[in-house]
Design a protein around this motif. Sequence first.
Motif, PDB file in Angstrom:
ATOM      1  N   TYR A  11       0.820  -1.213   0.000  1.00 43.79           N
ATOM      2  CA  TYR A  11       0.000   0.000   0.000  1.00 43.79           C
ATOM      3  C   TYR A  11       0.857   1.268   0.000  1.00 43.79           C
ATOM      4  CZ  TYR A  11       0.507  -0.591   5.132  1.00 43.79           C
ATOM      5  OH  TYR A  11       0.986  -0.773   6.405  1.00 43.79           O
ATOM      6  N   GLN A  41      -6.212  -2.624  -3.939  1.00 40.69           N
ATOM      7  CA  GLN A  41      -6.280  -2.362  -5.374  1.00 40.69           C
ATOM      8  C   GLN A  41      -7.434  -1.427  -5.706  1.00 40.69           C
ATOM      9  OE1 GLN A  41      -3.975  -3.388  -7.756  1.00 40.69           O
ATOM     10  NE2 GLN A  41      -5.106  -1.831  -8.907  1.00 40.69           N
ATOM     11  N   LYS A  60      -6.319   1.977  -4.997  1.00 41.71           N
ATOM     12  CA  LYS A  60      -5.400   2.442  -6.045  1.00 41.71           C
ATOM     13  C   LYS A  60      -6.181   2.871  -7.278  1.00 41.71           C
ATOM     14  CE  LYS A  60      -1.498  -0.536  -4.669  1.00 41.71           C
ATOM     15  NZ  LYS A  60      -0.665  -1.716  -5.030  1.00 41.71           N
ATOM     16  N   ASN A  96      -3.726   7.174  -3.159  1.00 44.93           N
ATOM     17  CA  ASN A  96      -2.786   8.266  -3.423  1.00 44.93           C
ATOM     18  C   ASN A  96      -3.130   9.502  -2.593  1.00 44.93           C
ATOM     19  OD1 ASN A  96      -1.194   6.833  -5.179  1.00 44.93           O
ATOM     20  ND2 ASN A  96      -2.138   7.653  -7.028  1.00 44.93           N
ATOM     21  N   PHE A 124       1.034   5.833  -6.350  1.00 42.82           N
ATOM     22  CA  PHE A 124       0.798   4.766  -7.331  1.00 42.82           C
ATOM     23  C   PHE A 124       0.213   5.339  -8.620  1.00 42.82           C
ATOM     24  CE2 PHE A 124       0.842   2.469  -3.309  1.00 42.82           C
ATOM     25  CZ  PHE A 124       1.619   1.384  -3.615  1.00 42.82           C
TER      26      PHE A 124
END
Length: 239
Positions: A105, A217, A220, A226, A239
């Motif tokens: 992460y 995920q 993300k 972020n 990311f």
Amino acid sequence: MNKLIVTSVAAALLGSAAMAQDVVRLGTEGAYPPYNFINDAGEVDGFERELGDELCARAELTCTWVTNDWDSIIPNLVSGNYDAIIAGMSITDERKQVIDFSDPYTQPDPSAFLALGEVDLENAVIAAQSGTIQASYVTGMAGATLLEFATPDETISAVRNGEADAVLADKAFLEPIDSEGGDLSFVGEDVLIGGGIGLGVRQSDTELRDTFSAAIQSMKDDGSLNALITKWLPGSATF
């Protein structure tokens, strides 16, 4: 794992029926800001508190928080005192021999040296928290001597009281100390160690690992991870 239940959100995240514990206990250190710390109300706070709560919400997991000293955080996971570690723990091959990890992460973040003044790092006594990637890195530095401590605060104190010439730790942890403009400041070059940070789980808990990876995920994908990184770890890679 205890009694297992199927959750609709976890199933959607994983693309198949995912199983989760009735209550998932998240273990953290509570002593490594901004990743995790204890706030004035006596509660776990920081980047990983906010992240962990969001991951549990997305996977429809009921989660509780447990604090544990760093030097026994992996043994107490393995022995069942909690179900996942979320404590700024870098993913390394050595740790993967004992526990498993979710997807990362955070990206690999720089570590940095902090000292009272200019230091010959190659021949210095360098403090690091025991059991960390920084401690392992110092042991590989030709001529340097590693001085290990149980807590991150003790590594800072060791430099201030002259026990060590410098400390090596995550730069995000050291930046507030450097920015104070006091006696300690960054020296030398940053170093990149490890493969990012993930949640640690027992090797038998593959369903829980995959549930957390799917939730990571999803964060993300929608940019919310972020946003948390930018909020709590400014300057860190996203990311």
